[in-house]
Design an enzyme around this catalytic site. Sequence first.
Site, PDB file in Angstrom:
ATOM      1  N   TYR A   1       0.850  -1.198   0.000  1.00 55.93           N
ATOM      2  CA  TYR A   1       0.000   0.000   0.000  1.00 55.93           C
ATOM      3  C   TYR A   1       0.876   1.235   0.000  1.00 55.93           C
ATOM      4  O   TYR A   1       1.868   1.297   0.751  1.00 55.93           O
ATOM      5  CB  TYR A   1      -0.917   0.014   1.237  1.00 55.93           C
ATOM      6  CG  TYR A   1      -2.342  -0.354   0.882  1.00 55.93           C
ATOM      7  CD1 TYR A   1      -3.035   0.406  -0.057  1.00 55.93           C
ATOM      8  CD2 TYR A   1      -2.971  -1.445   1.457  1.00 55.93           C
ATOM      9  CE1 TYR A   1      -4.334   0.064  -0.405  1.00 55.93           C
ATOM     10  CE2 TYR A   1      -4.264  -1.787   1.107  1.00 55.93           C
ATOM     11  CZ  TYR A   1      -4.936  -1.018   0.175  1.00 55.93           C
ATOM     12  OH  TYR A   1      -6.211  -1.347  -0.174  1.00 55.93           O
TER      13      TYR A   1
ATOM     14  N   GLU B   1      -0.623   4.803  -0.461  1.00 55.94           N
ATOM     15  CA  GLU B   1      -1.455   5.997  -0.728  1.00 55.94           C
ATOM     16  C   GLU B   1      -0.627   7.251  -0.511  1.00 55.94           C
ATOM     17  O   GLU B   1       0.170   7.340   0.420  1.00 55.94           O
ATOM     18  CB  GLU B   1      -2.679   5.995   0.185  1.00 55.94           C
ATOM     19  CG  GLU B   1      -3.714   4.984  -0.271  1.00 55.94           C
ATOM     20  CD  GLU B   1      -4.885   4.842   0.690  1.00 55.94           C
ATOM     21  OE1 GLU B   1      -4.985   5.616   1.654  1.00 55.94           O
ATOM     22  OE2 GLU B   1      -5.700   3.927   0.458  1.00 55.94           O
TER      23      GLU B   1
ATOM     24  N   ASP C   1      -6.988  13.515 -24.707  1.00 55.89           N
ATOM     25  CA  ASP C   1      -6.916  12.116 -24.301  1.00 55.89           C
ATOM     26  C   ASP C   1      -6.191  11.376 -25.425  1.00 55.89           C
ATOM     27  O   ASP C   1      -6.794  11.038 -26.444  1.00 55.89           O
ATOM     28  CB  ASP C   1      -8.342  11.586 -24.097  1.00 55.89           C
ATOM     29  CG  ASP C   1      -8.355  10.103 -23.762  1.00 55.89           C
ATOM     30  OD1 ASP C   1      -7.294   9.462 -23.837  1.00 55.89           O
ATOM     31  OD2 ASP C   1      -9.442   9.594 -23.435  1.00 55.89           O
TER      32      ASP C   1
ATOM     33  N   THR D   1      -3.710   6.107 -21.767  1.00 56.27           N
ATOM     34  CA  THR D   1      -3.468   4.769 -21.245  1.00 56.27           C
ATOM     35  C   THR D   1      -1.993   4.477 -21.491  1.00 56.27           C
ATOM     36  O   THR D   1      -1.332   5.172 -22.265  1.00 56.27           O
ATOM     37  CB  THR D   1      -4.318   3.707 -21.967  1.00 56.27           C
ATOM     38  OG1 THR D   1      -4.153   3.859 -23.378  1.00 56.27           O
ATOM     39  CG2 THR D   1      -5.787   3.836 -21.614  1.00 56.27           C
TER      40      THR D   1
ATOM     41  N   LYS E   1      -1.822   0.092 -25.368  1.00 58.00           N
ATOM     42  CA  LYS E   1      -2.034   0.526 -26.766  1.00 58.00           C
ATOM     43  C   LYS E   1      -0.681   0.796 -27.461  1.00 58.00           C
ATOM     44  O   LYS E   1       0.230  -0.012 -27.336  1.00 58.00           O
ATOM     45  CB  LYS E   1      -2.956   1.750 -26.798  1.00 58.00           C
ATOM     46  CG  LYS E   1      -4.341   1.476 -26.179  1.00 58.00           C
ATOM     47  CD  LYS E   1      -5.326   2.580 -26.479  1.00 58.00           C
ATOM     48  CE  LYS E   1      -6.704   2.317 -25.941  1.00 58.00           C
ATOM     49  NZ  LYS E   1      -6.946   2.739 -24.582  1.00 58.00           N
TER      50      LYS E   1
ATOM     51  N   ARG F   1      -1.479  -2.440 -18.775  1.00 61.22           N
ATOM     52  CA  ARG F   1      -2.829  -1.862 -18.921  1.00 61.22           C
ATOM     53  C   ARG F   1      -3.074  -0.904 -17.763  1.00 61.22           C
ATOM     54  O   ARG F   1      -3.285  -1.328 -16.629  1.00 61.22           O
ATOM     55  CB  ARG F   1      -3.834  -3.012 -18.901  1.00 61.22           C
ATOM     56  CG  ARG F   1      -5.269  -2.623 -19.115  1.00 61.22           C
ATOM     57  CD  ARG F   1      -6.061  -3.858 -19.439  1.00 61.22           C
ATOM     58  NE  ARG F   1      -5.543  -4.431 -20.663  1.00 61.22           N
ATOM     59  CZ  ARG F   1      -5.938  -4.085 -21.892  1.00 61.22           C
ATOM     60  NH1 ARG F   1      -6.875  -3.179 -22.054  1.00 61.22           N
ATOM     61  NH2 ARG F   1      -5.413  -4.638 -22.944  1.00 61.22           N
TER      62      ARG F   1
HETATM   63  N1  DSN Z   1     -11.622   0.473 -25.187  1.00 59.95           N
HETATM   64  C1  DSN Z   1     -10.566   1.234 -25.812  1.00 59.95           C
HETATM   65  C2  DSN Z   1     -10.502   0.974 -27.273  1.00 59.95           C
HETATM   66  O1  DSN Z   1     -10.626  -0.155 -27.671  1.00 59.95           O
HETATM   67  O2  DSN Z   1     -10.302   1.902 -28.043  1.00 59.95           O
HETATM   68  C3  DSN Z   1     -10.657   2.657 -25.515  1.00 59.95           C
HETATM   69  O3  DSN Z   1     -10.657   2.816 -24.145  1.00 59.95           O
END
Ligand code: DSN
Length: 435
Positions: free
Chosen positions: A51, A53, A200, A226, A229, A235
């Site tokens: 933990y 925080e 974003d 994120t 990707k 993730r």
């Molecule tokens: N779910 C994601 C996507 O597939 O683009 C976006 O958060």
Amino acid sequence: MLDLQRTDPDVHAILRREVERQNDGLELIASENFVSRAVMQAMGTPLTNKYAEGLPGKRYYGGCQFVDEVEDLARERAKALFRCEWVNVQPHSGASANAAVYLAFMQPGDTFLGLDLAHGGHLTHGSPVNFSGILYRAEHYGVEKDGPLAGRIDMDRVRDKARAVRPKMISIGASAYTRDFDYAAFRSIADEVGAHLWMDMAHTAGLIAAGELNDPLPYCHVVTTTTHKTLRGPRAGMILLGTDYENPFGKTAPKSGRLKMMSELLDGAVFPGMQGGPLMHVIASKAVAFGEALQPAFHDYSRRVIDNAQVMAKAFLERGYDLVSGGTDNHLLLIDLRGKGLTGKDAESALGRAEITVNKNMVPFDTQSPFVTSGIRVGTPAMTTRGFGPDEFERVVALVDRVLSRPADDGIAESVRDEVRTLCDEFPLYDFVVA
Ligand code: DSN
């Protein structure tokens, strides 16, 4: 993995089947990628027990001296990667990072303006079924239906809409938009109406870090992402401050004061605003991924992601497919299947039988429901990681086309699946999880 095989054979068997699925199939989901063994190793560590925080040096728990070091390393690497002065690496996901931005800069009921989900935006950009559309007054801009900007955002229309609705915040960013953004134009609109500007960049963060797409940091007040990707980490999520701190709340404050004000707002919005304890094993994994992304090889990878997407776009167009916006600037294509007489749902399912994984996706001005859709979204990040180049992506398009030309034909699905497996065998992926 051998331990797990002994202690929990049920879970082990499921994991093994999923790894085999990833090894044997064509992964074309634009938001997925394959992380390195090092990124995975950092996640599977005793840091999950801790933990922590608070922030490094200011925790609510003892024993944080080593997780402080790893969080500091993740923050420094992220700042170097995106050439900025402040990040928070604690968000558990992109949606959590986005929620923290709303919490920091908006009051419930305030208006914001973002890209419509049905035109390629994201759930957290004001969909009525998401907290962002439930708690805040969401207004949307979209893409053009016809004309030279078909499938693209017309900045004059965004300006008109912003003047009409006077948003407190404007969001940029998408999950199914194939073109780059004009951040300077967005910033001039935000300045005109006195709005915060938020990008974003979840889908394109890796390509931005590598300098292959326009950089939002000099124009946006805040940027979320994120870390999986195109960035190819675990993730999870992250928040960054743009490099120009001029903002509607602090125009007269000195730059250092504005940085402090914005960063404190965002830190507080992440914890205690949105989250409790950060996931320190995932933060360690982020540090590893950011370290990988700082290497020259990552630039080369990002360039190939875009080159491969363009190869796919050309090959689909040559086979008579209709691409939203007519092509791509980034890692993904949005294929409008209406001309082929197919729904996205049927296409996803037919391709799935051939072990080609895509996702059905709304196309702009779609008349089908989000569960059926008229399109599919395909992307190159995962198979580029695996080593695919232009020749392989041309073969991929030929295989997709064979399936979609006769979607109900099980014989074709079977023969394509055999070719998919042969192609995948030429580019081995994970051999260690199933040992
Ligand atoms: N779910 C994601 C996507 O597939 O683009 C976006 O958060």
